[in-house]
Design a protein around this motif. Sequence first.
Motif, short mmCIF file in Angstrom:
data_model
loop_
_atom_site.label_atom_id
_atom_site.label_comp_id
_atom_site.label_asym_id
_atom_site.label_seq_id
_atom_site.Cartn_x
_atom_site.Cartn_y
_atom_site.Cartn_z
N VAL A 18 1.00 -1.22 -0.06
CA VAL A 18 0.05 0.04 0.14
C VAL A 18 0.80 1.14 0.17
O VAL A 18 0.37 1.95 -0.63
CB VAL A 18 -0.88 -0.17 1.26
N ARG A 19 1.94 1.29 0.82
CA ARG A 19 2.81 2.30 0.80
C ARG A 19 4.23 2.25 -0.11
O ARG A 19 4.40 1.13 -0.40
CB ARG A 19 3.32 2.48 2.20
N GLY A 20 4.53 3.17 -0.85
CA GLY A 20 5.51 3.05 -1.63
C GLY A 20 6.41 4.26 -1.89
O GLY A 20 5.86 5.58 -1.80
N PRO A 33 11.24 12.48 -5.80
CA PRO A 33 10.40 11.12 -4.97
C PRO A 33 9.04 11.30 -5.04
O PRO A 33 8.54 12.70 -4.85
CB PRO A 33 11.18 11.26 -3.95
N MET A 34 8.27 10.45 -5.13
CA MET A 34 6.77 10.48 -4.97
C MET A 34 6.50 9.15 -3.87
O MET A 34 7.23 8.15 -3.87
CB MET A 34 6.09 10.11 -6.24
N VAL A 35 5.36 9.61 -3.12
CA VAL A 35 5.03 8.72 -2.09
C VAL A 35 3.44 8.29 -2.30
O VAL A 35 2.88 9.05 -2.75
CB VAL A 35 5.41 9.18 -0.84
N THR A 36 3.43 6.89 -2.13
CA THR A 36 1.72 6.61 -2.18
C THR A 36 1.65 5.94 -0.77
O THR A 36 2.24 5.36 -0.11
CB THR A 36 1.44 5.37 -3.17
N CYS A 37 0.39 6.00 -0.25
CA CYS A 37 -0.18 5.42 0.88
C CYS A 37 -1.64 5.33 1.32
O CYS A 37 -2.26 5.54 0.35
CB CYS A 37 0.55 6.26 2.34
N GLU A 38 -1.87 4.69 2.28
CA GLU A 38 -3.51 4.72 2.45
C GLU A 38 -4.16 5.83 2.74
O GLU A 38 -5.43 5.89 2.63
CB GLU A 38 -3.58 3.80 3.68
N ASN A 39 -3.41 6.87 2.97
CA ASN A 39 -3.92 8.35 3.13
C ASN A 39 -3.97 9.00 2.00
O ASN A 39 -4.41 10.28 2.08
CB ASN A 39 -3.17 9.05 4.37
N ARG A 40 -3.47 8.64 0.76
CA ARG A 40 -3.39 9.52 -0.62
C ARG A 40 -4.32 8.99 -1.56
O ARG A 40 -4.09 7.55 -1.95
CB ARG A 40 -1.95 9.50 -0.99
N ARG A 65 -3.94 9.44 -4.83
CA ARG A 65 -2.78 9.37 -5.80
C ARG A 65 -1.51 9.44 -5.30
O ARG A 65 -1.06 10.00 -4.05
CB ARG A 65 -3.14 10.31 -7.10
N ALA A 66 -0.45 9.19 -6.01
CA ALA A 66 0.88 9.58 -5.49
C ALA A 66 1.16 11.13 -5.54
O ALA A 66 0.52 11.85 -6.28
CB ALA A 66 1.95 8.89 -6.69
N GLU A 67 1.98 11.48 -4.49
CA GLU A 67 2.20 12.87 -4.20
C GLU A 67 3.61 13.16 -4.04
O GLU A 67 4.50 12.03 -3.67
CB GLU A 67 1.39 13.38 -2.89
N PRO A 99 10.55 18.33 1.34
CA PRO A 99 11.64 18.18 2.28
C PRO A 99 11.22 18.26 3.89
O PRO A 99 11.68 17.55 4.72
CB PRO A 99 12.22 19.47 2.08
N GLY A 100 9.95 18.66 4.10
CA GLY A 100 9.44 18.62 5.38
C GLY A 100 8.80 17.33 5.74
O GLY A 100 8.54 17.06 7.18
N ASP A 101 8.85 16.38 4.93
CA ASP A 101 8.33 15.04 5.14
C ASP A 101 9.62 14.22 5.66
O ASP A 101 9.48 12.90 5.87
CB ASP A 101 7.64 14.39 4.24
N VAL A 102 10.81 14.73 5.74
CA VAL A 102 11.78 13.96 5.92
C VAL A 102 12.66 14.42 7.23
O VAL A 102 12.66 15.82 7.62
CB VAL A 102 12.91 14.12 4.79
N ALA A 103 13.00 13.65 7.98
CA ALA A 103 13.86 14.09 9.21
C ALA A 103 15.35 13.44 9.39
O ALA A 103 15.42 12.18 8.95
CB ALA A 103 12.96 13.65 10.52
N VAL A 104 16.20 13.83 10.10
CA VAL A 104 17.23 13.17 10.25
C VAL A 104 17.51 13.19 11.83
O VAL A 104 17.29 14.31 12.48
CB VAL A 104 18.72 14.14 9.87
N ALA A 105 17.56 11.94 12.41
CA ALA A 105 17.55 11.57 13.93
C ALA A 105 19.17 11.34 14.24
O ALA A 105 19.85 10.79 13.74
CB ALA A 105 16.90 10.42 14.16
#
Length: 286
Positions: free
Chosen positions: A80-82, A142-149, A151-153, A157-163
């Motif tokens: 489902v996610r990608g 990069p595009m992401v798909t998931c159960e909350n979308r 279509r691919a979006e 950069p705000g979707d990424v974090a460095v821990a």
Amino acid sequence: HLLMGDSGQLAPFTSAPEGDRWRGLREDPLLTAVEVVRRNHPATSVHRLPITRRLDPRAVPVARAFYPGHAFEAAVLPGVRGLHLEAAAGRKGHALEDRTLEHASETGWAHVELPASAVLTADPETVEIVCRLLRRLFARSPMVTCENRARAEALRPGDVAVAVSHNDQKDLLRSALDDAGFEEVQVDTANKLQGLTFEVVIAWHPLAGLTDVDQFHLDPGRLCVMLTRHRQACIVLGRAADRELVEGIPPATPSYVGWDGNPALEGWYVHEAVFSALLPHRIEAT
């Protein structure tokens, strides 16, 4: 009372020099609310949730290392996610980044091991690798798909974090990422990222480049937070000799009458299990 908790997260801590004086007492102020109830009311029922909503099925085998004896699965179904990357153009000079990103997008994990070496806490080489990975990630649209979308979006950069584990690592990375145009990528310690969720996480392994281990760097909650913030993929950065730090005989650690917890020893075995789970995702940075 119904108490909800996560045994894999960072435990309460104190900088007080005599913080251990209460260990083993029923009124220990460093215990979590759940621990207080269970210590004073040992017959309390314990219910373990059978699913994780943040992680997808690819992440579960590694995440289970933080919860010994707790079997759980992902709520979202496989596929489902990608994280989808455009075909790489100009691969020359980007072999490590492309190999890492493609493996992470396919399997949900990548464990990049830089050559074995003792390094500064705020290692400039690791900072450079983080910047290179982020530049290449966004260069490949990069595009992401998931159960909350529906279509691919596009991944933002705000979707990424460095821990990271230390504030000096955070400060050096923040400056480098700002200079590289990634002001929206969040960089913070595990303590600050606890409870947050991102599509992609780059985790600077707590043991990276150490010559010895201690309770702070072995804390299983710290590693758990760093490796369980993502929905799509997690890239772990470390050194080739890191796994050797948790081989052999565990270090001697303090014991307290009436207190069964031993974070350093628990962390030792958790790190062993995580290194083992990440073996199929190991990528040598030569």
